[in-house]
Scaffold this active site. Structure first.
Site, PDB file in Angstrom:
ATOM      1  N   GLU A  80     -21.414  -9.842  40.754  1.00 35.63           N
ATOM      2  CA  GLU A  80     -22.918  -9.962  42.131  1.00 35.63           C
ATOM      3  C   GLU A  80     -23.451  -8.935  42.580  1.00 35.63           C
ATOM      4  O   GLU A  80     -24.266  -8.593  42.010  1.00 35.63           O
ATOM      5  CB  GLU A  80     -21.868 -10.557  43.532  1.00 35.63           C
ATOM      6  CG  GLU A  80     -22.968  -9.909  44.679  1.00 35.63           C
ATOM      7  CD  GLU A  80     -23.896 -11.300  44.725  1.00 35.63           C
ATOM      8  OE1 GLU A  80     -24.394 -12.326  43.606  1.00 35.63           O
ATOM      9  OE2 GLU A  80     -24.347 -11.441  45.854  1.00 35.63           O
ATOM     10  N   TRP A 130     -44.380 -22.285  42.028  1.00 34.79           N
ATOM     11  CA  TRP A 130     -42.948 -21.822  41.404  1.00 34.79           C
ATOM     12  C   TRP A 130     -43.464 -22.559  40.288  1.00 34.79           C
ATOM     13  O   TRP A 130     -42.767 -22.699  40.172  1.00 34.79           O
ATOM     14  CB  TRP A 130     -42.252 -21.835  42.444  1.00 34.79           C
ATOM     15  CG  TRP A 130     -40.768 -20.383  41.445  1.00 34.79           C
ATOM     16  CD1 TRP A 130     -41.026 -19.673  41.719  1.00 34.79           C
ATOM     17  CD2 TRP A 130     -40.352 -21.448  40.508  1.00 34.79           C
ATOM     18  NE1 TRP A 130     -39.940 -18.947  41.264  1.00 34.79           N
ATOM     19  CE2 TRP A 130     -39.537 -19.312  40.239  1.00 34.79           C
ATOM     20  CE3 TRP A 130     -40.130 -21.721  39.596  1.00 34.79           C
ATOM     21  CZ2 TRP A 130     -38.512 -19.905  39.263  1.00 34.79           C
ATOM     22  CZ3 TRP A 130     -38.663 -21.931  38.414  1.00 34.79           C
ATOM     23  CH2 TRP A 130     -38.540 -20.602  38.600  1.00 34.79           C
ATOM     24  N   LYS A 156     -27.529  -8.483  42.399  1.00 32.96           N
ATOM     25  CA  LYS A 156     -27.784  -8.227  43.345  1.00 32.96           C
ATOM     26  C   LYS A 156     -29.067  -7.000  42.899  1.00 32.96           C
ATOM     27  O   LYS A 156     -30.453  -7.072  43.486  1.00 32.96           O
ATOM     28  CB  LYS A 156     -27.553  -7.168  44.368  1.00 32.96           C
ATOM     29  CG  LYS A 156     -26.634  -8.260  45.085  1.00 32.96           C
ATOM     30  CD  LYS A 156     -27.004  -9.434  46.496  1.00 32.96           C
ATOM     31  CE  LYS A 156     -27.642 -10.639  45.847  1.00 32.96           C
ATOM     32  NZ  LYS A 156     -27.231 -11.678  45.779  1.00 32.96           N
ATOM     33  N   LYS A 214     -36.076 -19.397  46.505  1.00 33.13           N
ATOM     34  CA  LYS A 214     -34.529 -18.908  47.081  1.00 33.13           C
ATOM     35  C   LYS A 214     -34.150 -20.605  46.543  1.00 33.13           C
ATOM     36  O   LYS A 214     -32.927 -20.854  47.179  1.00 33.13           O
ATOM     37  CB  LYS A 214     -35.405 -18.670  48.619  1.00 33.13           C
ATOM     38  CG  LYS A 214     -34.227 -18.958  49.354  1.00 33.13           C
ATOM     39  CD  LYS A 214     -32.837 -18.254  49.484  1.00 33.13           C
ATOM     40  CE  LYS A 214     -32.159 -18.125  50.396  1.00 33.13           C
ATOM     41  NZ  LYS A 214     -30.905 -16.189  50.021  1.00 33.13           N
ATOM     42  N   CYS A 272     -40.926 -24.312  44.745  1.00 26.05           N
ATOM     43  CA  CYS A 272     -42.801 -25.645  45.263  1.00 26.05           C
ATOM     44  C   CYS A 272     -41.821 -25.767  46.712  1.00 26.05           C
ATOM     45  O   CYS A 272     -41.431 -26.055  46.928  1.00 26.05           O
ATOM     46  CB  CYS A 272     -43.628 -26.233  44.296  1.00 26.05           C
ATOM     47  SG  CYS A 272     -43.531 -25.455  43.092  1.00 26.05           S
ATOM     48  N   HIS A 299     -13.801  -3.538  24.866  1.00 22.75           N
ATOM     49  CA  HIS A 299     -14.988  -4.544  23.402  1.00 22.75           C
ATOM     50  C   HIS A 299     -15.634  -4.550  23.476  1.00 22.75           C
ATOM     51  O   HIS A 299     -16.254  -5.317  22.866  1.00 22.75           O
ATOM     52  CB  HIS A 299     -13.509  -5.918  23.962  1.00 22.75           C
ATOM     53  CG  HIS A 299     -11.848  -5.043  24.450  1.00 22.75           C
ATOM     54  ND1 HIS A 299     -11.433  -5.294  23.342  1.00 22.75           N
ATOM     55  CD2 HIS A 299     -11.497  -5.569  25.214  1.00 22.75           C
ATOM     56  CE1 HIS A 299     -10.489  -5.455  23.695  1.00 22.75           C
ATOM     57  NE2 HIS A 299     -10.364  -5.022  25.706  1.00 22.75           N
ATOM     58  N   GLU A 311     -32.798  -8.091  40.748  1.00 27.29           N
ATOM     59  CA  GLU A 311     -33.107  -9.159  41.558  1.00 27.29           C
ATOM     60  C   GLU A 311     -34.083  -8.501  41.982  1.00 27.29           C
ATOM     61  O   GLU A 311     -35.215  -9.089  42.162  1.00 27.29           O
ATOM     62  CB  GLU A 311     -32.334  -9.832  43.291  1.00 27.29           C
ATOM     63  CG  GLU A 311     -31.510 -11.188  41.886  1.00 27.29           C
ATOM     64  CD  GLU A 311     -31.438 -12.253  42.800  1.00 27.29           C
ATOM     65  OE1 GLU A 311     -31.199 -13.346  43.915  1.00 27.29           O
ATOM     66  OE2 GLU A 311     -29.862 -11.387  44.164  1.00 27.29           O
ATOM     67  N   ARG A 314     -39.103 -19.503  49.915  1.00 30.83           N
ATOM     68  CA  ARG A 314     -38.777 -20.818  48.637  1.00 30.83           C
ATOM     69  C   ARG A 314     -38.506 -19.710  47.579  1.00 30.83           C
ATOM     70  O   ARG A 314     -38.191 -19.920  46.689  1.00 30.83           O
ATOM     71  CB  ARG A 314     -38.895 -21.742  48.870  1.00 30.83           C
ATOM     72  CG  ARG A 314     -38.437 -22.394  50.552  1.00 30.83           C
ATOM     73  CD  ARG A 314     -39.556 -23.579  50.019  1.00 30.83           C
ATOM     74  NE  ARG A 314     -39.448 -24.813  48.995  1.00 30.83           N
ATOM     75  CZ  ARG A 314     -38.321 -25.720  48.890  1.00 30.83           C
ATOM     76  NH1 ARG A 314     -37.526 -25.894  49.861  1.00 30.83           N
ATOM     77  NH2 ARG A 314     -37.823 -27.021  48.014  1.00 30.83           N
ATOM     78  N   ASN A 363     -43.272 -30.656  44.012  1.00 30.12           N
ATOM     79  CA  ASN A 363     -42.196 -30.095  43.954  1.00 30.12           C
ATOM     80  C   ASN A 363     -40.958 -30.668  42.083  1.00 30.12           C
ATOM     81  O   ASN A 363     -41.117 -31.337  42.711  1.00 30.12           O
ATOM     82  CB  ASN A 363     -41.595 -30.376  44.759  1.00 30.12           C
ATOM     83  CG  ASN A 363     -40.066 -29.113  44.635  1.00 30.12           C
ATOM     84  OD1 ASN A 363     -40.033 -28.140  43.677  1.00 30.12           O
ATOM     85  ND2 ASN A 363     -39.346 -29.243  45.023  1.00 30.12           N
ATOM     86  N   GLY A 364     -41.206 -29.859  41.313  1.00 30.83           N
ATOM     87  CA  GLY A 364     -39.987 -30.467  40.272  1.00 30.83           C
ATOM     88  C   GLY A 364     -40.522 -30.208  38.874  1.00 30.83           C
ATOM     89  O   GLY A 364     -41.808 -29.475  38.946  1.00 30.83           O
TER      90      GLY A 364
HETATM   91  C1  F6R Z   1     -29.135 -14.498  44.495  1.00 29.52           C
HETATM   92  C2  F6R Z   1     -29.627 -15.948  44.828  1.00 29.52           C
HETATM   93  C3  F6R Z   1     -29.331 -16.606  43.833  1.00 29.52           C
HETATM   94  C4  F6R Z   1     -28.490 -18.488  44.457  1.00 29.52           C
HETATM   95  C5  F6R Z   1     -28.666 -19.395  43.658  1.00 29.52           C
HETATM   96  C6  F6R Z   1     -28.116 -20.530  43.997  1.00 29.52           C
HETATM   97  O1  F6R Z   1     -29.128 -13.622  45.159  1.00 29.52           O
HETATM   98  O2  F6R Z   1     -29.518 -16.603  45.885  1.00 29.52           O
HETATM   99  O3  F6R Z   1     -28.320 -16.656  42.372  1.00 29.52           O
HETATM  100  O4  F6R Z   1     -26.863 -17.916  44.576  1.00 29.52           O
HETATM  101  O5  F6R Z   1     -30.240 -19.883  43.220  1.00 29.52           O
HETATM  102  O6  F6R Z   1     -27.934 -21.354  44.984  1.00 29.52           O
HETATM  103  P1  F6R Z   1     -27.644 -21.704  46.249  1.00 29.52           P
HETATM  104  O7  F6R Z   1     -25.895 -20.987  46.791  1.00 29.52           O
HETATM  105  O8  F6R Z   1     -28.701 -22.351  46.988  1.00 29.52           O
HETATM  106  O9  F6R Z   1     -27.051 -23.148  45.252  1.00 29.52           O
END
Ligand code: F6R
Length: 607
Positions: free
Chosen positions: A479, A74, A483, A602, A2, A502, A486, A27, A98-99
């Site tokens: 990772e 959000w 990606k 974000k 949010c 396994h 996501e 965000r 927010n929260g």
């Molecule tokens: C994936 C991504 C998330 C962040 C995670 C931590 O592409 O961006 O998995 O890495 O939410 O966020 P930060 O780095 O802001 O603590």
């Protein structure tokens, strides 16, 4: 997560609120809303989905008023519908939040028992109803709000707008970030400096537990004990964070292509390329007092930190415990005072990472943080800040922040190794030179884009994918899978190549793409054996390797991406590029919302 904005001005503010909400879009959100005072009464416009829906609503039914609040939501409690969009309002008060209010169910039951009717399914509305009840029973707005803080459990940033109060906004912070901005005869509040950037560069960050009373010409701060306090005004770098896509189609694409530059910039902060050495004073860590590290992070930052663990253990001979932050804080790990607690976060606001930091603070550990947003809460609460100089990352899927985190962790490992004497000066020189050569290798990797695109045309049709790697390519495999999930919504998993047999090998058939990350290094032959296991079961191998690796592969791969030959130390930084591009171009072909994928935020400011 949010985003909050609040403005008291002398001019109409609805277009200013919308402008700020656009800057908060990065965000992640699924509905939005705005409330202003029109002739002393609270008026709202809210809409499900993207901001353009709210804009249409406001254009159809304009909102006048020189004081107001806005929100991008959000969803946590209640579906992302207009009914649950903020601001939540009663006749007396409108609020944005927010929260999470953790005890909302009991508060709601209490209010409903008194006959109060709720209009939404949110935790937030309970706060509006509590304040409203206090006002109805005679409290002035400030008193009504102050009394409510004691009733709330959980994390929040809140902003309040009151019926008939044309010169009053209240802001409160417990857990979630909130900043106050200063104008000429105008005051602002916002979730971050970016939201406030169009209006002011003078800001104050509320400390945890603070609340603030704003009028057009003043702000008064109170701490968690309701004592009046002063807080410093600082110059905000928010304007630097207001960026556009340039000639790129998406922020993610732009951020992928920025990597040669931002990695070099980040490395130059820690390394002296002229003398091929680690800068002595830059980390300010007294390594003589440190015998191990405990690292916590979430998501992509966790995968970066996992690669960092390999480097810290290999080069500095320091044992590293690494945890997903949401697990670390509850697992009651024994921590000795010779442990450096290290946190990795792009936003510097991730609730679980911050909670882990505070847990370690309470245990008396020295605290270092690798962060991208310098003004963030994690940066402000750490003893030692190790900045990533990635610049603003707007795409929700992290790319350049990831490789800059890797850059800092590589430099940190060398700095520790040098201080502990676990590498020779010659080795230090060699490894620094390898890092110095990174931007050239990354530029070469970027040239593979057309080949990656061709592979992605086929990936569009798959439902699942596996990523395999060994050593530092294992976290990179995880990772890569993250990606892809996501932004293309294809289910993907990253596995240690040796772990395949396994369990996950049961999934292999001719429909399963298996992306193998295998630079031609000391682990290559082992990975080839695992590839053979996949090939024998008809799996569709996409091999990411170098020319030597391609020559020695000895298995049928449906596609091979031939990377430049890179030293083992820096290979995760270079191999990150095809991994990011694979996800990016697959999502482009699928037509998903790449910069703001569904359900994602974000800055994850709730647990
Ligand atoms: C994936 C991504 C998330 C962040 C995670 C931590 O592409 O961006 O998995 O890495 O939410 O966020 P930060 O780095 O802001 O603590």
């Amino acid at each position: 997560m949010c985003g909050i904005i609040g403005i008291i001005s002398k001019q109409p503010i609805s277009s200013m609120v919308l402008e700020a909400l656009k800057l908060l879009e990065y965000r992640g959100y699924d509905s939005a809303g705005i409330a202003t005072l029109v002739d002393g009464d609270i008026e709202r416009r809210r809409a499900e989905g993207k901001l353009v829906n709210l804009e249409k609503r406001v254009n159809a039914e304009p909102l006048s008023g020189t004081i107001g609040i806005g929100h991008t939501r959000w969803a946590t409690h209640g579906a992302p519908t207009e009914r649950n969009a903020h601001p939540h309002a009663t006749e007396q008060v409108a609020i944005v939040h927010n929260g999470i209010i953790e005890n909302f169910a009991e508060l709601r039951a209490e209010l409903e028992a008194e006959g109060i009717k709720f209009q939404s399914d949110t935790d937030t509305e309970t706060v509006a109803q509590l304040v409203s009840r206090n006002i109805r029973t005679g409290d002035a707005p400030i008193e009504a709000v102050r009394k409510v803080f004691d009733r709330l459990r959980g994390a929040f940033a809140l902003a309040f707008l009151f019926k008939g109060e044309d010169d009053l906004l209240i802001a409160a912070r417990r857990g979630s970030p909130l900043a106050i901005g200063y104008g000429e005869g105008e005051m602002f509040l916002g979730s971050d400096a970016i939201a406030l950037a169009p209006f002011t560069d003078k800001i104050t960050y509320l400390e945890d537990g603070d609340w603030a009373v704003l009028t057009r010409d003043s702000v008064t701060f109170y701490d968690e004990n309701n004592a009046q306090v002063s807080r410093i005004v600082q110059q905000s770098a928010g304007a630097a964070y207001v960026v556009n896509k340039g000639n790129y189609k998406h922020f993610m694409e732009k951020e992928i292509y920025e990597q040669p530059e931002v990695i070099s910039r980040t490395l130059a902060h820690y390394l002296d390329f002229a003398s091929s050495s680690v800068r002595e004073d830059v980390t300010n860590i007294d390594w003589s007092q440190i015998n191990r590290l405990a690292i916590s992070a979430c998501g992509t930052a966790y995968y970066a930190a996992t690669i960092g663990k390999y480097w810290l253990e290999r080069y500095a001979r320091l044992p590293v415990e690494i945890d997903i932050a949401s697990e670390f804080r509850y697992r009651e790990m024994p921590l000795s005072k010779d442990t450096l607690a290290l946190f990795v976060s792009q936003s510097g606001e991730t609730a679980d990472t911050l909670a882990s930091l505070r847990y370690c603070r309470a245990q008396g550990l020295p605290i270092a943080a690798v962060v991208n947003v310098r003004e963030s809460t994690i940066a402000r609460e750490a003893d030692i800040v190790l900045p990533t100089l990635a610049g603003p990352e707007i795409g929700v899927a992290s790319t350049k922040a990831f490789t800059c985190q890797l850059s800092v962790l590589a430099a940190l490992a060398l700095s520790a190794a040098k201080a502990k004497g676990t590498i020779t000066p010659q080795k230090e020189q060699q490894l620094v030179q390898e890092l110095a050569s990174l931007s050239g290798y990354i530029n070469q990797a970027l040239k593979l884009a057309p080949k990656v695109e061709a592979i992605c045309r086929d990936l569009v049709n798959v439902k699942h994918a596996l990523y395999l790697g060994r050593g530092t390519s294992f976290p990179l495999a995880m990772e890569g899978a993250l990606k892809l999930k996501e932004i293309s919504y294809i289910h993907a998993e990253g596995y240690a190549a040796g772990e395949l047999k396994h369990g996950p090998i049961a999934l292999i058939d001719e429909t399963m793409p298996v992306i193998v990350i295998a630079p031609y290094d000391r682990l290559y032959e082992k990975t080839v054996s695992n590839m053979q296991e996949v090939a024998a079961r008809g799996g569709r191998i996409i091999l990411i390797t170098d020319a030597e690796g391609a020559k020695h592969a000895n298995v049928h791969a449906v596609a091979t991406l031939t990377m430049p030959e890179v030293p083992e130390f820096i290979s995760p930084l270079v191999y990150a590029l095809p991994i990011q591009m694979l996800a990016y171009y697959t999502a482009v072909f699928m037509g998903t919302d790449i910069d703001q994928p569904r359900n994602l935020a974000k800055s994850v400011t709730v647990e």
